[in-house]
Write an enzyme that holds these catalytic residues in place. Sequence first.
Site, PDB file in Angstrom:
ATOM      1  N   GLU A  43       0.811  -1.209   0.000  1.00  0.00           N
ATOM      2  CA  GLU A  43       0.000   0.000   0.000  1.00  0.00           C
ATOM      3  C   GLU A  43       0.849   1.266   0.000  1.00  0.00           C
ATOM      4  O   GLU A  43       0.339   2.353  -0.250  1.00  0.00           O
ATOM      5  CB  GLU A  43      -0.937  -0.003   1.211  1.00  0.00           C
ATOM      6  CG  GLU A  43      -1.985  -1.094   1.153  1.00  0.00           C
ATOM      7  CD  GLU A  43      -2.837  -1.194   2.409  1.00  0.00           C
ATOM      8  OE1 GLU A  43      -4.043  -1.467   2.290  1.00  0.00           O
ATOM      9  OE2 GLU A  43      -2.275  -1.002   3.515  1.00  0.00           O
ATOM     10  N   ASP A  92     -11.712  -5.916  -3.488  1.00  0.00           N
ATOM     11  CA  ASP A  92     -12.561  -7.106  -3.492  1.00  0.00           C
ATOM     12  C   ASP A  92     -13.922  -6.718  -2.930  1.00  0.00           C
ATOM     13  O   ASP A  92     -14.098  -5.604  -2.429  1.00  0.00           O
ATOM     14  CB  ASP A  92     -11.931  -8.227  -2.662  1.00  0.00           C
ATOM     15  CG  ASP A  92     -11.739  -7.806  -1.207  1.00  0.00           C
ATOM     16  OD1 ASP A  92     -12.668  -8.028  -0.407  1.00  0.00           O
ATOM     17  OD2 ASP A  92     -10.684  -7.242  -0.883  1.00  0.00           O
TER      18      ASP A  92
END
Length: 225
Positions: free
Chosen positions: A13, A193
């Site tokens: 990230e 997701d």
Amino acid sequence: MKTIGIIGAMPSELADIRAALPQSQVQKKAGFDYYIYQTNDTRVIHVCSGIAKVNAAVCTQALIDTFAPDAIINAGIAGGMHSDVHVCDIVVSTEVLPHDLDLHFLQDYPPYCGVYPADKALQTLALDTCKELGMRAFSGRIVSGEAFISDNAIKSNILTRLHPHAVDMESSAVGHCAYLNQVPFVSVRCISDNADDEGAMSFDQFEKIAAKRVADIVLRMTEVF
């Protein structure tokens, strides 16, 4: 000198953020490596907290105590919870809270608050940046817990109780610390997701794409903050 803290949970990230901010100095505090990048009148502190709420809370408090940031951005990926939110969309937090704790324990005892609001100016900046970069974005509640959600039944339970736009494992802890210290905060999350039975497969496929989109947004936010 303005100081902006960027907190991500996983190295993936922060990879694109660190690549864009080369030659950052590193200062270790409370076991975390805080990367310090300074340009003109802005200092950007970016740090990998590790996964889940305790890591995020300790990292955020050490960031605040050591660097006194003017704003904190929690940057990363998340599971989509709202039916309108799709993979690779952005969710900008309006507020954050835990989904795996009875809020009674936070509301009736210190800190007497269980839902932590994001700073409105930072929300606007994040949404305007998404628009500038041509990314589809939503404002909404982000909830956090000590598990990666990849089960339809668990997702349904969280949705019924809390009606979030996204779910992750850190935002509520970062927001909690920011609230206690009165530091402006926002969480910017790209959906990797749908937090359902296919969640793990989708995460593996879209993790790097989602992280890159968040990095682009956050880096642009630091330029115009």
